[in-house]
Design a protein around this motif. Structure first.
Motif, PDB file in Angstrom:
ATOM      1  N   UNK A   1      50.845  10.038  17.545  1.00  0.00           N
ATOM      2  CA  UNK A   1      51.929   9.064  17.519  1.00  0.00           C
ATOM      3  C   UNK A   1      52.110   8.542  16.100  1.00  0.00           C
ATOM      4  N   UNK A   2      53.365   8.504  15.652  1.00  0.00           N
ATOM      5  CA  UNK A   2      53.674   7.998  14.321  1.00  0.00           C
ATOM      6  C   UNK A   2      54.568   6.772  14.436  1.00  0.00           C
ATOM      7  N   UNK A  30      48.379   7.716  15.253  1.00  0.00           N
ATOM      8  CA  UNK A  30      47.787   8.713  14.368  1.00  0.00           C
ATOM      9  C   UNK A  30      48.216   8.495  12.922  1.00  0.00           C
ATOM     10  N   UNK A  31      49.472   8.088  12.745  1.00  0.00           N
ATOM     11  CA  UNK A  31      49.963   7.805  11.396  1.00  0.00           C
ATOM     12  C   UNK A  31      50.817   6.550  11.410  1.00  0.00           C
ATOM     13  N   UNK A  32      50.552   5.668  10.453  1.00  0.00           N
ATOM     14  CA  UNK A  32      51.324   4.441  10.287  1.00  0.00           C
ATOM     15  C   UNK A  32      51.894   4.441   8.880  1.00  0.00           C
ATOM     16  N   UNK A  33      53.219   4.373   8.780  1.00  0.00           N
ATOM     17  CA  UNK A  33      53.881   4.380   7.477  1.00  0.00           C
ATOM     18  C   UNK A  33      54.416   2.989   7.179  1.00  0.00           C
ATOM     19  N   UNK A  34      54.013   2.428   6.062  1.00  0.00           N
ATOM     20  CA  UNK A  34      54.522   1.139   5.614  1.00  0.00           C
ATOM     21  C   UNK A  34      55.636   1.402   4.604  1.00  0.00           C
ATOM     22  N   UNK A  35      56.831   0.919   4.902  1.00  0.00           N
ATOM     23  CA  UNK A  35      58.011   1.173   4.078  1.00  0.00           C
ATOM     24  C   UNK A  35      58.477  -0.141   3.459  1.00  0.00           C
ATOM     25  N   UNK A  36      58.659  -0.156   2.146  1.00  0.00           N
ATOM     26  CA  UNK A  36      59.105  -1.387   1.485  1.00  0.00           C
ATOM     27  C   UNK A  36      59.580  -1.036   0.087  1.00  0.00           C
ATOM     28  N   UNK A  61      45.864   7.297  10.055  1.00  0.00           N
ATOM     29  CA  UNK A  61      46.159   7.402   8.629  1.00  0.00           C
ATOM     30  C   UNK A  61      47.269   6.415   8.269  1.00  0.00           C
ATOM     31  N   UNK A  62      47.077   5.678   7.177  1.00  0.00           N
ATOM     32  CA  UNK A  62      48.083   4.738   6.696  1.00  0.00           C
ATOM     33  C   UNK A  62      48.661   5.259   5.396  1.00  0.00           C
ATOM     34  N   UNK A  63      49.983   5.431   5.383  1.00  0.00           N
ATOM     35  CA  UNK A  63      50.671   5.888   4.182  1.00  0.00           C
ATOM     36  C   UNK A  63      51.736   4.879   3.796  1.00  0.00           C
ATOM     37  N   UNK A  64      52.257   5.011   2.594  1.00  0.00           N
ATOM     38  CA  UNK A  64      53.281   4.079   2.116  1.00  0.00           C
ATOM     39  C   UNK A  64      54.398   4.843   1.431  1.00  0.00           C
ATOM     40  N   UNK A  70      62.305   8.877   4.088  1.00  0.00           N
ATOM     41  CA  UNK A  70      61.009   9.543   4.195  1.00  0.00           C
ATOM     42  C   UNK A  70      60.089   8.795   5.156  1.00  0.00           C
ATOM     43  N   UNK A  71      60.163   7.481   5.130  1.00  0.00           N
ATOM     44  CA  UNK A  71      59.253   6.689   5.963  1.00  0.00           C
ATOM     45  C   UNK A  71      59.526   6.795   7.446  1.00  0.00           C
ATOM     46  N   UNK A  72      60.797   6.859   7.826  1.00  0.00           N
ATOM     47  CA  UNK A  72      61.127   6.863   9.254  1.00  0.00           C
ATOM     48  C   UNK A  72      61.208   8.269   9.834  1.00  0.00           C
ATOM     49  N   UNK A  73      61.160   9.288   8.997  1.00  0.00           N
ATOM     50  CA  UNK A  73      61.274  10.661   9.481  1.00  0.00           C
ATOM     51  C   UNK A  73      60.173  10.967  10.492  1.00  0.00           C
ATOM     52  N   UNK A  74      60.576  11.467  11.654  1.00  0.00           N
ATOM     53  CA  UNK A  74      59.653  11.894  12.722  1.00  0.00           C
ATOM     54  C   UNK A  74      58.856  10.744  13.342  1.00  0.00           C
TER      55      UNK A  74
END
Length: 421
Positions: A1-2, A30-36, A61-64, A70-74
């Motif tokens: 889950x992303x 599974x993946x958390x993307x922080x977008x800012x 996994x935490x990415x930024x 790019x952040x909201x893709x998938x």
């Protein structure tokens, strides 16, 4: 889950991260993307976020990224917690209305309208980006004013549900007073975002015993103190109003009070500076106590519960959310957005039936909904006249000379955020 969090550089985010870590069985990320757009804040917040996950043995996994696309893709779900203009814009929302003798507040009255005008176009742009890349993703909106923003999203055809922490805050408070687990407390929560009442407090579920009279009899002073309203008013109502009702029930008192102290935005800005310094400490691996004073208590639990229900079977079947009325309150249009208990699942939120409302509550709900209709029209189409009409319709304003002065000030203070100004 992303999952993606737009506004991930907010000082709120560690509260959210803590909830994701503690409640990973409910919402297995599974993946958390922080977008800012603020890369410097992202670095500080994401560093603490990774340390919180590591301390609590979360394998996600935490990415930024500063790139929304790019952040909201998938992503399976996108959480919105952004603030257009930052605390500087909030400080203005809370101050210039006072010049006209009206409440200065970031989510209601003239300040709330200013925030809606800045926010709706930005949120709709983000939502379109989500739809282009993954049209099945859910959008969970925590961005104020939640009711207006959620309606804008739904009206544009997005899969969206609005979320606020007022109801879960009451649930946790009442559970402590009743000495039961929070899951045992069901609220008869009715109204709009930041304009709601707890008509009943039931144990065990929607059909459980209503213990609100017992709560008011045994803990009325504590409840009234938290609301900053007189005990006699709460007793006369026989319900528990949201603390935002104080702006309506004690408007002039609040205006006098706000004129004697710094804005809440100024307090929060100072707090955020201190929090960001804490977040930069590599030894810090848990949310600091100071964050509780920032606001948003229990936001993480509410967000996890809602996302888990929308994406699977892990959340509570009944939750307080913001969604279309669809006949729930018969005096409102079906496409009005209300804040009530709803059954939540993969197909979205379906409000539960509510009893006929006392005109004392129904009248104010109808009035503010009419304002929200006009506010959304102003946010979508712009124009001084639309702003004026929305302000004139708001029950905290309602006089043409106030509306004229507030319109001029709103436009002057927000010109850089208004494409039409």
């Amino acid at each position: 889950m992303k999952l993606a969090v737009v506004g991930g550089g907010s000082t709120y985010t560690p509260e959210l991260i803590d909830g994701f870590a503690r409640l990973r069985d409910t919402l297995p990320i599974e993946e958390l993307v922080l977008v800012d757009p603020a890369a410097d804040r992202l670095e500080l917040v994401s560093g603490l976020a990774r340390r919180i996950f590591a301390k609590q043995d979360h394998a996600g996994r935490i990415t930024t990224t500063t790139d929304v696309d790019a952040g909201v893709a998938d992503a399976d779900a996108v959480l919105l917690q952004l603030r257009v203009g930052g605390q500087a814009a909030r400080d203005q929302d809370e101050t210039w209305p006072l010049e006209c003798g009206c409440v200065g507040q970031e989510t209601t009255g003239a300040g709330g309208l200013a925030k809606a005008l800045r926010t709706v176009p930005v949120v709709l742009d983000i939502a379109e980006r989500v739809r282009r890349t993954n049209p099945d993703a859910w959008i969970i909106d925590f961005t104020n004013p939640v009711g207006i923003v959620t309606r804008a999203l739904l009206q544009a055809g997005h899969k969206a549900v609005g979320l606020c922490n007022v109801a879960i805050g009451f649930q946790r408070k009442f559970a402590r007073l009743l000495e039961v687990e929070p899951g045992q407390v069901h609220l008869d929560h009715v109204g709009l975002n930041h304009l709601s009442w707890e008509l009943g407090v039931r144990l065990g579920g929607p059909d459980g015993e209503n213990v609100l009279p017992k709560l008011l009899a045994e803990h009325g002073d504590a409840i009234a103190d938290d609301l900053r309203m007189p005990r006699k008013l709460v007793d006369r109502l026989g319900v528990v109003p949201s603390y935002y009702l104080r702006y309506f029930y004690a408007h002039d008192e609040v205006v006098r009070e706000l004129g004697t102290k710094p804005s809440r935005a100024a307090e929060v800005a100072a707090m955020e500076k201190e929090l960001l310094e804490m977040y930069g400490d590599p030894a810090l691996d848990e949310k600091p106590e100071l964050l509780a004073k920032r606001g948003g208590a229990f936001y993480s639990e509410a967000a996890v519960d809602l996302a888990a229900s929308l994406l699977g079977d892990g959340g509570s079947p009944v939750q307080v959310v913001n969604t279309y009325n669809n006949g729930t309150l018969p005096f409102l249009a079906d496409d009005a957005v209300i804040e009530v208990q709803a059954r939540v699942g993969r197909d979205g939120a379906t409000p539960l039936a509510v009893p006929a409302l006392d005109p004392l509550y129904a009248g104010l709900i109808a009035n503010v909904t009419a304002y929200e209709d006009l506010a959304l029209e102003a946010a979508l189409r712009g124009g001084r006249d639309r702003v004026f009409k929305a302000l004139l319709a708001h029950p905290l304003i309602g006089q043409y000379d106030y509306a004229e002065g507030l319109t001029d000030r709103l436009i002057a203070h927000n010109r850089e955020h208004l494409a039409w100004a």
